[in-house]
Design a protein around this motif. Structure first.
Motif, PDB file in Angstrom:
ATOM      1  N   LEU A 170      15.914  25.636 -24.374  1.00  0.00           N
ATOM      2  CA  LEU A 170      14.833  26.129 -23.694  1.00  0.00           C
ATOM      3  C   LEU A 170      14.972  26.586 -22.362  1.00  0.00           C
ATOM      4  CD1 LEU A 170      12.202  23.864 -25.224  1.00  0.00           C
ATOM      5  CD2 LEU A 170      12.658  25.982 -25.831  1.00  0.00           C
ATOM      6  N   VAL A 171      15.937  25.696 -21.371  1.00  0.00           N
ATOM      7  CA  VAL A 171      16.058  25.866 -20.247  1.00  0.00           C
ATOM      8  C   VAL A 171      16.756  27.404 -19.960  1.00  0.00           C
ATOM      9  CG1 VAL A 171      17.820  25.097 -18.376  1.00  0.00           C
ATOM     10  CG2 VAL A 171      16.530  23.369 -19.613  1.00  0.00           C
ATOM     11  N   TYR A 172      17.472  27.540 -20.909  1.00  0.00           N
ATOM     12  CA  TYR A 172      18.104  28.886 -21.038  1.00  0.00           C
ATOM     13  C   TYR A 172      17.057  29.981 -20.998  1.00  0.00           C
ATOM     14  CZ  TYR A 172      20.950  32.862 -22.766  1.00  0.00           C
ATOM     15  OH  TYR A 172      21.493  34.401 -22.970  1.00  0.00           O
ATOM     16  N   ARG A 173      16.084  29.826 -21.827  1.00  0.00           N
ATOM     17  CA  ARG A 173      15.244  30.954 -21.937  1.00  0.00           C
ATOM     18  C   ARG A 173      13.987  30.692 -20.986  1.00  0.00           C
ATOM     19  NH1 ARG A 173      16.122  29.472 -27.699  1.00  0.00           N
ATOM     20  NH2 ARG A 173      17.233  31.339 -28.790  1.00  0.00           N
ATOM     21  N   ARG A 174      13.811  29.517 -20.488  1.00  0.00           N
ATOM     22  CA  ARG A 174      12.666  29.508 -19.417  1.00  0.00           C
ATOM     23  C   ARG A 174      12.974  29.519 -18.125  1.00  0.00           C
ATOM     24  NH1 ARG A 174      10.716  30.593 -23.938  1.00  0.00           N
ATOM     25  NH2 ARG A 174       9.465  29.018 -25.347  1.00  0.00           N
ATOM     26  N   LEU A 175      13.902  28.768 -17.690  1.00  0.00           N
ATOM     27  CA  LEU A 175      14.447  28.408 -16.609  1.00  0.00           C
ATOM     28  C   LEU A 175      15.243  29.704 -15.882  1.00  0.00           C
ATOM     29  CD1 LEU A 175      14.458  24.819 -16.012  1.00  0.00           C
ATOM     30  CD2 LEU A 175      12.651  26.102 -16.009  1.00  0.00           C
ATOM     31  N   VAL A 176      16.137  29.956 -16.479  1.00  0.00           N
ATOM     32  CA  VAL A 176      17.315  30.776 -16.165  1.00  0.00           C
ATOM     33  C   VAL A 176      16.934  32.351 -16.143  1.00  0.00           C
ATOM     34  CG1 VAL A 176      19.610  31.382 -16.192  1.00  0.00           C
ATOM     35  CG2 VAL A 176      18.983  29.020 -16.557  1.00  0.00           C
ATOM     36  N   ARG A 177      16.854  33.020 -15.065  1.00  0.00           N
ATOM     37  CA  ARG A 177      16.645  34.539 -15.349  1.00  0.00           C
ATOM     38  C   ARG A 177      17.572  35.422 -15.662  1.00  0.00           C
ATOM     39  NH1 ARG A 177      11.270  34.082 -15.933  1.00  0.00           N
ATOM     40  NH2 ARG A 177      10.129  33.093 -14.144  1.00  0.00           N
ATOM     41  N   ALA A 215      27.014  35.003 -17.177  1.00  0.00           N
ATOM     42  CA  ALA A 215      26.223  34.376 -15.905  1.00  0.00           C
ATOM     43  C   ALA A 215      25.036  33.628 -16.308  1.00  0.00           C
ATOM     44  CB  ALA A 215      25.954  35.431 -14.861  1.00  0.00           C
ATOM     45  N   ARG A 216      24.249  34.189 -17.233  1.00  0.00           N
ATOM     46  CA  ARG A 216      23.194  33.185 -17.485  1.00  0.00           C
ATOM     47  C   ARG A 216      23.312  31.996 -18.397  1.00  0.00           C
ATOM     48  NH1 ARG A 216      18.199  35.269 -21.367  1.00  0.00           N
ATOM     49  NH2 ARG A 216      16.592  33.694 -20.467  1.00  0.00           N
ATOM     50  N   ASN A 217      24.613  32.223 -19.139  1.00  0.00           N
ATOM     51  CA  ASN A 217      25.143  31.088 -19.896  1.00  0.00           C
ATOM     52  C   ASN A 217      25.474  29.949 -19.037  1.00  0.00           C
ATOM     53  OD1 ASN A 217      27.123  29.313 -21.109  1.00  0.00           O
ATOM     54  ND2 ASN A 217      26.959  30.786 -22.799  1.00  0.00           N
ATOM     55  N   SER A 218      26.219  30.167 -17.963  1.00  0.00           N
ATOM     56  CA  SER A 218      26.776  29.339 -17.173  1.00  0.00           C
ATOM     57  C   SER A 218      25.901  28.812 -16.119  1.00  0.00           C
ATOM     58  CB  SER A 218      28.045  29.934 -16.334  1.00  0.00           C
ATOM     59  OG  SER A 218      28.919  30.346 -17.232  1.00  0.00           O
ATOM     60  N   ALA A 219      24.885  29.606 -15.789  1.00  0.00           N
ATOM     61  CA  ALA A 219      23.838  29.115 -14.755  1.00  0.00           C
ATOM     62  C   ALA A 219      23.038  28.000 -15.511  1.00  0.00           C
ATOM     63  CB  ALA A 219      22.968  30.198 -14.484  1.00  0.00           C
ATOM     64  N   THR A 220      22.998  27.907 -17.062  1.00  0.00           N
ATOM     65  CA  THR A 220      22.163  27.051 -17.496  1.00  0.00           C
ATOM     66  C   THR A 220      22.710  25.384 -17.388  1.00  0.00           C
ATOM     67  OG1 THR A 220      21.497  28.544 -19.281  1.00  0.00           O
ATOM     68  CG2 THR A 220      21.109  26.316 -19.840  1.00  0.00           C
ATOM     69  N   SER A 237       7.436  25.545 -10.842  1.00  0.00           N
ATOM     70  CA  SER A 237       7.906  26.726  -9.894  1.00  0.00           C
ATOM     71  C   SER A 237       9.180  26.249  -9.229  1.00  0.00           C
ATOM     72  CB  SER A 237       6.816  27.096  -9.149  1.00  0.00           C
ATOM     73  OG  SER A 237       6.543  26.134  -8.076  1.00  0.00           O
ATOM     74  N   TRP A 238       9.518  24.893  -9.016  1.00  0.00           N
ATOM     75  CA  TRP A 238      10.522  24.574  -8.171  1.00  0.00           C
ATOM     76  C   TRP A 238      11.618  24.474  -8.867  1.00  0.00           C
ATOM     77  CZ3 TRP A 238      12.570  19.888  -9.837  1.00  0.00           C
ATOM     78  CH2 TRP A 238      11.639  19.215 -10.611  1.00  0.00           C
ATOM     79  N   LEU A 239      11.501  24.576 -10.257  1.00  0.00           N
ATOM     80  CA  LEU A 239      12.727  24.506 -11.198  1.00  0.00           C
ATOM     81  C   LEU A 239      13.295  26.013 -11.570  1.00  0.00           C
ATOM     82  CD1 LEU A 239      11.796  21.739 -14.005  1.00  0.00           C
ATOM     83  CD2 LEU A 239      13.700  21.628 -12.174  1.00  0.00           C
ATOM     84  N   ARG A 240      12.344  26.829 -11.368  1.00  0.00           N
ATOM     85  CA  ARG A 240      12.733  28.273 -11.679  1.00  0.00           C
ATOM     86  C   ARG A 240      14.084  28.790 -10.961  1.00  0.00           C
ATOM     87  NH1 ARG A 240       7.118  29.571 -11.525  1.00  0.00           N
ATOM     88  NH2 ARG A 240       6.354  29.249 -13.339  1.00  0.00           N
ATOM     89  N   ARG A 241      14.863  29.515 -11.606  1.00  0.00           N
ATOM     90  CA  ARG A 241      16.342  29.835 -10.763  1.00  0.00           C
ATOM     91  C   ARG A 241      16.496  31.433 -11.277  1.00  0.00           C
ATOM     92  NH1 ARG A 241      22.041  27.323 -11.549  1.00  0.00           N
ATOM     93  NH2 ARG A 241      23.027  28.734 -10.244  1.00  0.00           N
ATOM     94  N   ARG A 242      16.913  32.123 -10.056  1.00  0.00           N
ATOM     95  CA  ARG A 242      17.364  33.377 -10.441  1.00  0.00           C
ATOM     96  C   ARG A 242      18.686  33.580 -10.331  1.00  0.00           C
ATOM     97  NH1 ARG A 242      13.379  37.635  -7.901  1.00  0.00           N
ATOM     98  NH2 ARG A 242      11.464  36.456  -7.686  1.00  0.00           N
ATOM     99  N   VAL A 243      19.402  34.540 -11.091  1.00  0.00           N
ATOM    100  CA  VAL A 243      20.962  34.848 -11.153  1.00  0.00           C
ATOM    101  C   VAL A 243      20.991  36.209 -10.884  1.00  0.00           C
ATOM    102  CG1 VAL A 243      22.641  34.615 -12.580  1.00  0.00           C
ATOM    103  CG2 VAL A 243      20.884  33.152 -13.168  1.00  0.00           C
ATOM    104  N   GLY A 244      21.529  36.345  -9.767  1.00  0.00           N
ATOM    105  CA  GLY A 244      21.866  37.687  -9.087  1.00  0.00           C
ATOM    106  C   GLY A 244      20.640  38.166  -8.554  1.00  0.00           C
TER     107      GLY A 244
END
Length: 366
Positions: free
Chosen positions: A281-288, A301-306, A356-363
């Protein structure tokens, strides 16, 4: 620290060789891209556990040679073989079921009881401790269930690059610190060996995901983690079992909640894989979604950012365990607090109301 360095070097080199020569074993060892729990692209070997058990064996052998530990180190390795072997067989054949793997970990737990005396004497629960003390058979059953459960829990959280390995290193660090404070040389050496072996594997697993722990590695790590926890309670009567539970709270809570969710909410077998674990769920909801022209680079990148999200989650139980390891009341309160936090966060993610403070952008892409 020589133990840690030896384990790191051996694990690093063995895993490197497994990656370099994967064309020799890839037809057996490479991970399938099909399934609800696959979040990578390309063919990746899933036998990283070979490097970890090699690093562990060499490091403990080095400690024995230096006279720091005795034959109990070799007994631990012997006890770990069924759990590791059952997982490795699944990695190579893809035909070993969950039940067979759990039986392998129970056999390892039985060997741990026989060779090391790793039999849970108490759980820190009023009434139950007296029953365990008066019934060796019940204590044995509880120990088998606890050890196999922790081994399976580590396998469950092994879903993204570096997630299980780094989480396990943090847990072994906590156990090692308390073992050092209690003057338990064997458990300190065992924790250092596991940290080194996991660190050697981690170099190749995170962030690029060149190799995976696999079931063999996950069950090995989980079994040793459980044995350290049991032996801490056995060898140090003044240490609360709640310390060990709090250190391992993230994978244990994930496993118990997964069983509840599947059995009672979805009406399915707990052994059937699904894509609703917290890390998924973190992978799908938090990591862009990662920026870049290559889909492969984006998924990696998305995998590792999770994983860092879940490292932080695990730290919320490990840190108070280390700070309050002498006070059972604080430990129990921290366990309750962590479970409530887990359920709250899971509910928020499922309902798409992510803080919102948990959301993260990758790139550059969202």
């Amino acid at each position: 620290m020589q133990t840690l360095v030896v384990a790191w070097v051996i694990s690093l080199v063995v895993v490197m060789l497994l990656i370099r020569y994967k064309h020799w074993h890839g037809h057996l060892s490479e991970d399938s891209l099909l399934g609800a729990q696959k979040f990578h692209q390309g063919s990746v070997p899933r036998i990283g556990g070979i490097g970890i058990i090699a690093g562990l064996a060499f490091a403990l052998g080095w400690s024995v040679w230096r006279g720091l530990v005795g034959i109990e180190a070799m007994s631990l390795l012997l006890a770990a073989l069924p759990a590791f072997g059952a997982g490795l067989a699944e990695d190579l054949t893809k035909r070993v079921g969950v039940t067979a793997r759990l039986l392998g970990t129970m056999l390892s737990a039985s060997l741990g009881i026989w060779l090391l005396g790793a039999l849970l004497p108490r759980l820190g629960i009023f009434g139950i401790d007296a029953v365990l003390a008066s019934s060796p058979m019940l204590a044995r059953g509880v120990t088998l269930l606890a050890v196999s459960g922790v081994a399976n829990a580590v396998n469950i959280i092994d879903g993204f690059n570096g997630l299980a390995a780094a989480t396990a290193m943090l847990m072994f660090l906590a156990f090692g610190y308390v073992a050092w404070a209690l003057g338990d040389v064997f458990l300190v050496q065992l924790c250092l060996a596991m940290i080194g072996a996991l660190a050697g594997f981690f170099v190749w697993n995170y962030p690029r995901g060149l190799i995976f722990l696999g079931d063999g590695g996950a069950y090995l790590v989980g079994f040793v983690l459980a044995e350290v926890a049991v032996l801490l309670v056995v060898r140090h009567p003044n240490l609360s079992p709640w310390f060990c539970f709090l250190v391992c709270a993230y994978p244990i809570t994930e496993t118990l909640f997964s069983i509840y969710r599947k059995r009672f909410l979805r009406g399915m077998s707990p052994g059937v894989p699904d894509a609703l674990h917290l890390h998924m769920l973190v992978y799908r909801r938090l990591v862009r979604w990662a920026a870049g022209k290559s889909a492969l680079n984006g998924m990696t990148a998305r995998n590792s950012a999770t994983s860092p999200y879940l490292w932080g989650m695990a730290s919320l139980s490990i840190l108070p365990a280390v700070l309050f390891w002498r006070d059972e009341n604080y430990l129990l309160g921290s366990v309750v607090g962590f479970v409530l936090l887990y359920v709250w966060l899971y509910a928020r993610l499922v309902r798409f109301r992510t803080p919102s403070w948990l959301r993260r952008r990758v790139g550059n892409k969202t």
